[in-house]
Design an enzyme around this catalytic site. Structure first.
Site, short mmCIF file in Angstrom:
data_model
loop_
_atom_site.label_atom_id
_atom_site.label_comp_id
_atom_site.label_asym_id
_atom_site.label_seq_id
_atom_site.Cartn_x
_atom_site.Cartn_y
_atom_site.Cartn_z
N GLY A 1 0.82 -1.22 0.00
CA GLY A 1 0.00 0.00 0.00
C GLY A 1 0.85 1.26 0.00
O GLY A 1 0.55 2.24 -0.70
N CYS A 2 1.92 1.25 0.78
CA CYS A 2 2.79 2.43 0.88
C CYS A 2 3.53 2.67 -0.44
O CYS A 2 3.75 3.82 -0.83
CB CYS A 2 3.76 2.28 2.03
SG CYS A 2 2.90 2.19 3.63
N THR A 3 3.88 1.61 -1.13
CA THR A 3 4.54 1.75 -2.42
C THR A 3 3.57 2.34 -3.45
O THR A 3 3.92 3.25 -4.20
CB THR A 3 5.08 0.39 -2.91
OG1 THR A 3 6.06 -0.06 -1.95
CG2 THR A 3 5.70 0.49 -4.28
N ALA B 1 3.16 6.08 -2.58
CA ALA B 1 4.35 6.86 -2.90
C ALA B 1 4.51 7.02 -4.42
O ALA B 1 4.82 8.12 -4.90
CB ALA B 1 5.60 6.19 -2.31
#
Length: 155
Positions: free
Chosen positions: A43-45, A48
């Site tokens: 999710g963070c990738t 970002a």
């Protein structure tokens, strides 16, 4: 949780290169301050990379993007390089900024309850006030949503 109209808490945090960033450095510009749980996770990738891809539009609207997590500078450097990110990732190891913005709390994953960084975003106006808050974020679509709100707020 901070609300629109409140002054955004100041901070001084190092980025992936160890360079210090202060909120006051960005006075006169809009700031997209997004909090995310962990470098190089799915999710963070997605989030970002979406901010990376939307950065040009956000810059045209007068905004700078700053990502914040509790990961260290070295972790940020690897994540930043791996995905060719084009904005600073700030390391908040003490979680003082995360807590000041209300982005620390109880989470549940796979039936386990734990404390961690919440996926939240603050849009801070050029005078340093909170202009908009996203408490629930869908990583893939979030950067475009932020750009749309910023465009509306700017008139």
């Amino acid at each position: 949780m901070l609300r629109p109209g409140e002054m955004a808490p100041g901070f001084a945090l190092p980025d992936q290169e160890g360079r210090l960033h202060r909120l006051e450095d960005y006075r006169g510009r809009w700031v997209v301050l997004y909090f995310y749980p962990k470098d190089d996770t799915p999710g963070c990738t997605k989030e970002a990379c979406a901010f990376r891809d939307e950065k040009g539009r956000l810059e045209e609207l007068g905004a700078v993007v700053l990502g914040v997590s509790a990961d260290d500078v070295q972790s940020h450097a690897r994540f930043h390089a791996k995905y060719a990110l084009n904005f600073p990732l700030l390391a908040d190891l003490e979680k003082s900024v995360v807590r000041a913005y209300g982005a620390w709390g109880t989470k549940t994953m796979y039936g386990k309850v734990f404390e961690g960084v919440l996926r939240q975003t603050y849009l801070i106006d050029p005078e340093g006030r909170v202009a908009w808050v996203w408490e629930k974020v869908r990583p893939e679509a979030h950067a475009a949503e932020v750009a749309e709100v910023l465009q509306r707020l700017r008139g």
